[in-house]
Design a protein around this motif. Structure first.
Motif, PDB file in Angstrom:
ATOM      1  N   HIS A 112       0.834  -1.207   0.000  1.00 16.04           N
ATOM      2  CA  HIS A 112       0.000   0.000   0.000  1.00 16.04           C
ATOM      3  C   HIS A 112       0.867   1.255   0.000  1.00 16.04           C
ATOM      4  O   HIS A 112       0.493   2.263  -0.613  1.00 16.04           O
ATOM      5  N   SER A 126       0.602   4.065  -2.853  1.00 14.38           N
ATOM      6  CA  SER A 126       0.275   5.439  -2.449  1.00 14.38           C
ATOM      7  C   SER A 126       1.328   6.422  -2.941  1.00 14.38           C
ATOM      8  O   SER A 126       0.998   7.548  -3.349  1.00 14.38           O
ATOM      9  N   TRP A 184       0.680   6.944  -6.631  1.00 13.67           N
ATOM     10  CA  TRP A 184      -0.507   7.778  -6.803  1.00 13.67           C
ATOM     11  C   TRP A 184      -0.204   9.233  -6.450  1.00 13.67           C
ATOM     12  O   TRP A 184      -0.688  10.163  -7.117  1.00 13.67           O
ATOM     13  N   GLY A 241      -4.583   2.536  -4.041  1.00 19.25           N
ATOM     14  CA  GLY A 241      -3.769   3.652  -3.571  1.00 19.25           C
ATOM     15  C   GLY A 241      -4.484   4.972  -3.523  1.00 19.25           C
ATOM     16  O   GLY A 241      -3.973   5.937  -2.940  1.00 19.25           O
ATOM     17  N   PRO A 275      -6.859   7.916  -2.347  1.00 14.39           N
ATOM     18  CA  PRO A 275      -7.385   8.285  -1.028  1.00 14.39           C
ATOM     19  C   PRO A 275      -8.912   8.227  -0.994  1.00 14.39           C
ATOM     20  O   PRO A 275      -9.563   8.256  -2.001  1.00 14.39           O
TER      21      PRO A 275
END
Length: 356
Positions: A2, A6, A9, A354, A356
């Motif tokens: 993750h 992230s 992203w 990823g 939010p």
């Protein structure tokens, strides 16, 4: 995993998209999706091209791979339509990277890099040996646009002596089944042994009716989150269980699955034994074979529901990523087409994790 997704992203939303908004004409939503997927996949970091500086310069394979990923993300049915879209859509053409002239259909047809890109994508995002709780395995029908290959008659086996052996004579050893042999071999060896030519297949649908189709079968091992881990293409006539050893062995190269859910077509002792040897708990629906069906343990039955992941991936691949638009012929090109769809699907599913 993750954290890596992230970070990617954050780079896409914080730098790439604002930069493209400044330098390109107004983008639409599908332009942003293609740009995000291409930045996530990054074929330019994977494809290696050599040229000895003699003869005609080769076509940039990186641009070919980027164009095919965009084709699957946009769910375009043919390469010809992809070329027409690139020629008419300046924003898409610049996102893919073509400086001016778009190559011909014949040039595009020589690209076969999707398998390498998918493996590199998994290596970039998934930690080696990462624990994946639930995986599922299944096969789906892929309709072909070519003649079915004629089946060759199997070689006649040596005649066995009838009757019981005499006292003191050794008993003949029972030959191993093909599934037992596959469970002992490497995935590359299994892949060479599996039939891949276009053939006729049949399956029973959810209404209990038998359906027939001409073409191929795509076998997938999928992790929770609808993330494809491994894929194998075979002839439509191949039984689902024959590709299971290759899928399972390829899947454990990158991750450590804890459970693998399979339907009754995989109810065979060699597959159960292979799963235990790989450290996987098999969740296989029992095949009654004309007898009373053995119910699954309640705890396993609850976890068996995770098998819907592979069914959703099959549906997504066909409806949104080119699985229904197979216009090429030959198992190599068909598998390349499907693998580019799997690459785009994998990147889309990972990006969702990823966001939010």
């Amino acid at each position: 995993m993750h954290e890596k997704i992230s970070a990617i992203w954050g780079r896409i939303s914080g730098r790439l998209l604002p930069f493209l908004e400044r330098v390109l004409p107004p983008m639409q939503e599908h332009h942003r999706k293609v740009a995000m997927i291409l930045e996530f996949v990054r074929p330019e970091d994977i494809v290696r091209q050599r040229w000895a500086a003699t003869g005609r310069p080769p076509v940039d394979l990186t641009l070919m791979a980027r164009a095919f990923v965009a084709k699957m993300e946009l769910n375009l049915d043919t390469t010809k339509r992809l070329i027409e879209t690139l020629k008419s859509d300046e924003v898409l053409r610049r996102i893919v990277g073509f400086p001016g002239k778009v190559p011909s259909n014949a040039t595009f047809s020589r690209t076969n890099l999707a398998g390498q890109i998918h493996e590199a994508l998994k290596s970039r995002v998934l930690d080696r040996g990462a624990i994946v709780i639930d995986t599922s395995l299944d096969a789906t029908a892929i309709e072909g646009r070519e003649k079915a290959a004629k089946k060759t008659a199997p070689a006649p086996s040596a005649p066995r002596k009838r009757g019981r052996p005499r006292k003191g004579d050794p008993r003949p050893e029972k030959e191993k089944t093909r599934l037992q042999v596959f469970c002992e071999q490497k995935p590359s060896t299994i892949d060479r042994a599996l039939p891949k030519d276009c053939g006729w297949g049949c399956k029973r649908n959810s209404q209990g009716k038998t359906e027939y189709w001409k073409g191929f079968k795509l076998h997938l091992l999928v992790a929770n989150g609808e993330i494809p881990l491994s894929a194998v293409l075979t002839s439509a006539s191949v039984h689902d269980s024959q590709a299971a050893p290759s899928l399972l062995k390829m899947g454990v190269r990158k991750v450590t699955p804890l459970y693998t859910a399979m339907d009754a077509a995989y109810d065979a002792q060699p597959i159960r034994t292979l799963c235990h040897n790989l450290g996987i708990v098999p969740l296989i629906d029992s095949n009654p074979r004309g007898q009373e069906k053995i119910p699954m343990d309640p705890a396993k039955a609850e976890r068996y529901k995770s098998r819907s992941s592979v069914e959703r991936v099959n549906s997504l691949l066909k409806e949104c990523f080119g699985g229904r638009h197979v216009r090429v012929r030959g198992p190599e090109k068909v598998f390349a087409h499907l693998m580019f769809g799997i690459v785009a699907l994998t990147a889309t599913q990972l990006l969702r994790l990823g966001m939010p």
